[in-house]
Design a protein around this motif. Structure first.
Motif, mmCIF file in Angstrom:
data_model
loop_
_atom_site.group_PDB
_atom_site.id
_atom_site.type_symbol
_atom_site.label_atom_id
_atom_site.label_comp_id
_atom_site.label_asym_id
_atom_site.label_seq_id
_atom_site.Cartn_x
_atom_site.Cartn_y
_atom_site.Cartn_z
ATOM 1 N N GLY A 1 -47.569 8.235 -9.200
ATOM 2 C CA GLY A 1 -46.942 7.281 -9.859
ATOM 3 C C GLY A 1 -45.431 7.954 -10.199
ATOM 4 N N ASN B 1 -48.664 6.309 -13.825
ATOM 5 C CA ASN B 1 -49.622 6.154 -13.760
ATOM 6 C C ASN B 1 -50.918 7.001 -14.499
ATOM 7 N N ALA C 1 -51.257 -1.044 -14.707
ATOM 8 C CA ALA C 1 -50.581 0.011 -14.969
ATOM 9 C C ALA C 1 -49.525 0.299 -16.465
ATOM 10 N N GLN D 1 -53.223 4.689 -20.217
ATOM 11 C CA GLN D 1 -54.004 5.333 -19.087
ATOM 12 C C GLN D 1 -55.986 5.889 -18.884
ATOM 13 N N LYS E 1 -55.963 0.991 -18.347
ATOM 14 C CA LYS E 1 -55.301 0.638 -16.629
ATOM 15 C C LYS E 1 -56.591 0.329 -16.830
#
Length: 659
Positions: free
Chosen positions: A539, A544, A517, A599, A505
């Motif tokens: 997200g 996300n 992302a 992430q 990320k």
């Protein structure tokens, strides 16, 4: 992008001004009267339409049934919308309401989503002659409210596809109303089993599996509904692809009968499957495979379906995804459809089953709760051994930025088995040349001079040739490390046999807004998802925050094992500037690897400080479009197609907006 944001801000400001105006307040009673008049007209239209099509007696029978199933609010819903809450109550099974009255198209869920009933093909009978797959729909039942049970059964009876067996398994329900509902006359294709004692959802389902006779098993919860075309679409998929496991998109039914929260899913994604039970409903498995696996396991009740999918994925790669909503998941109190926290034990079971999956697969790792949502967990794989990670960084006349990048790597990285290979693309500035001479003396740092026109692919390939590591990390010089264990986290994924490229990320300066992302393959070309969203933004279904598989990740921070990189031929040097990272990811995908976003590994990215943006001049825009054309010439199967997106989403929706 910035112009669109400015327009949205201006529009919101104008709407606020209107809503606060004196004229808006004075006309409030008039708008209320108009709404009531419109509702009255809609109710009268529904009644007249029903009387003409069904007759007064049948219409009154329908109304009584709707009131029995959904209460007086359900009757009101029917009058206003021309459809019963949660499904098509009017007409014969399979009736296309959108074609007959169009009312369903106007029924919006609380989130604005509209489910449109499928149109029954005029030549359905002819199409069915070529399909022979048989299905056993297994439904475990426990104290189900009769109205919801009847709705579930009716959804099966309304199937376009005729070759089904419905197995209802009463798990010793103490509720007399539930038991009485099962005594009602049924279609001869319905089998009813009664357990002598309560065995839980897995035990009841396994009893149903033992009585199943179909080629495939479809799992249906006792208060949910199948769409009318569900089995038909599954049969088409099976005839075309001969899969062992098929799943579809899904949505939910609110307590007042509206459709909401559609989940338009990616194609098979093994790392996503370890992050969240994304396949969920509808779930259709070859019966022989379910039997080989021993059915469902009671020790994982609450996540028994997740456990089944993780186990079957170890036996077969023949997995297909139908990109249509084929299942309506009902939201009721104490249901995980409403809130995962409604059943706290499910959280602990989901953590345990994935830990057991890691052990069964011979992998070491831990389950970590998301800081933003502790009821969800990500997998953190342990790095295997102590491999050297080669960090390859192209740069030119960028001393302050490169210095900040290298300082962040050296100061913040907890893993120390790395080397840094800097590709100097013909620097001229004295400050940069002096800095490059100094870092040559640092342990674990190489500086390779390549004084030639900028070619990102060529530079990185030269860096790989000079590197010694088994794991390669391609990194922009305008990045700064934030997460101390970023290398271990990314390498843990990169070492998995099925994983190709691993992305991180990337955040804009300040560390609060998303720059990268994951990359979506949209109508306008490859684009970053969740651009400028808050870093903690959930997200679309937590994409996300959780580790999902993606078609591509940005080359600004991309890790891949050397053996996989070399197997696909490295970077394509005929793509010197743009889309070379996407091309690499596409080639990894095409040979069977899965690219994944880590992430939890975060860096700052001072976007394109090194060489500028590609859309600030006509010349750069023309070059960008030319290289995009070359990208799709090389990958025609991925033109206008993203296996990890969904065709039901907006073709240019960077935030997974519904089309």
């Amino acid at each position: 992008m910035q112009d669109a944001e400015a327009a949205n801000v201006a529009l919101r400001a104008e709407l606020t001004r209107i809503y606060q105006s004196r004229s808006w307040q004075l006309t409030g009673p008039l708008r209320w009267l108009l709404r009531r008049a419109f509702q009255g007209r809609a109710a009268m239209a529904t009644l007249l339409w029903a009387f003409r099509r069904r007759g007064p007696k049948a219409t009154l029978t329908d109304v009584r049934r709707i009131r029995q199933d959904h209460g007086i609010t359900g009757v009101k819903f029917w009058l206003l919308n021309g459809v019963a809450p949660g499904g098509a109550a009017q007409g014969e099974p399979g009736t296309d309401l959108a074609a007959t009255k169009g009312a369903l198209a106007d029924v919006r869920g609380p989130d604005g989503y509209v489910y449109r009933a499928p149109r029954r093909p005029a030549d359905l009978d002819a199409r069915l002659k070529d399909l022979s797959t048989t299905f056993s729909i297994v439904v475990p039942i426990y104290n189900t409210p009769p109205a919801l049970l009847e709705a579930a059964i009716r959804s099966v009876e309304a199937q376009w596809y005729p070759h089904w067996q419905l197995v209802l398994v009463d798990d010793a329900s103490p509720n007399p109303a539930t038991r009485a509902a099962l005594e009602q006359p049924r279609d001869p294709r319905v089998t009813i089993l009664r357990q002598p004692a309560n065995q839980g959802i897995s035990g009841a389902t396994n009893a149903g599996l033992a009585a199943a006779t179909g080629d495939f098993v479809v799992f249906l919860d006792h208060d949910d509904e199948l769409t009318a075309d569900c089995l038909y679409e599954l049969a088409l998929c099976i005839a075309a692809h001969d899969p062992d496991f098929v799943y579809s998109d899904e949505d939910k039914i609110t307590e007042d009968g509206r459709f909401t929260q559609p989940f338009f899913k990616p194609d098979w994604s093994p790392d996503t499957m370890m992050s969240t039970m994304y396949t969920c409903h509808v779930s259709c498995v070859r019966r022989s495979l379910v039997n080989e696996l021993g059915g469902l396991r009671p020790e994982y009740d609450g996540c028994q379906d997740w456990d089944l999918v993780l186990r079957l994925a170890e036996r077969t790669t023949r997995i297909q995804h139908v990109t249509k909503v084929l299942y309506h998941w009902r939201i009721i109190p104490q249901s995980t459809a409403a809130d995962l926290n409604a059943k706290p034990y499910v959280v602990s079971v989901s953590e345990r089953l994935r830990a057991d999956t890691l052990a069964r697969r011979g992998l070491k790792g831990t389950l970590e709760p998301l800081p933003q949502l502790p009821s969800y967990h990500r997998v953190r794989y342990d790095i295997r051994g102590t491999p050297t990670i080669s960090i390859i960084i192209p740069s030119r006349d960028n001393q302050p930025v490169l210095s900040a990048c290298l300082d962040s790597i050296r100061a913040r990285s907890s893993y120390d088995r790395y080397e840094i290979v800097v590709l100097d693309n013909g620097s001229r500035e004295p400050a940069t040349l002096g800095y490059l001479n100094r870092i040559r003396a640092w342990p674990g740092v190489k500086v390779i001079r390549h004084d030639a026109p900028f070619n990102y692919s060529e530079l990185n390939n030269l860096g790989v040739a000079a590197a010694t590591g088994d794991i390669l990390l391609f990194l922009n010089d305008d990045t700064e490390v934030l997460t101390t264990d970023w290398l271990e986290r990314m390498a843990g994924y990169a070492q998995l046999d099925h994983v190709g490229a691993v992305g991180a990320k990337l955040l804009y300066p300040g560390g609060e807004k998303v720059q990268h992302a994951g990359v979506l393959n949209l109508f306008n070309g490859p684009s970053h998802a969740f651009l400028r969203q808050d870093r903690n933004h959930y997200g679309y279904f937590l994409r996300n925050l959780l580790e999902y598989n993606w078609l591509a990740v940005t080359g600004a921070c991309l890790m891949v094992e050397r053996r996989k990189f070399e197997a696909v031929g490295g970077f394509d040097e005929t793509l010197p500037i743009a889309y070379n990272d996407v091309d690499l990811c596409m080639r990894l995908h095409e040979v069977g690897y899965y690219n994944v976003m880590c992430q939890a590994a975060e860096l700052i990215h001072h976007e394109s400080i090194s060489r500028g943006l590609d859309f600030v001049s006509p010349e750069k825009m023309a070059r960008l479009e030319q290289e995009r054309g070359r990208l799709y010439d090389r990958h025609p199967g991925l033109f206008l197609h993203d296996p990890f997106g969904n065709p039901n989403l907006h073709p240019n929706g960077g935030n997974f907006e519904i089309a």
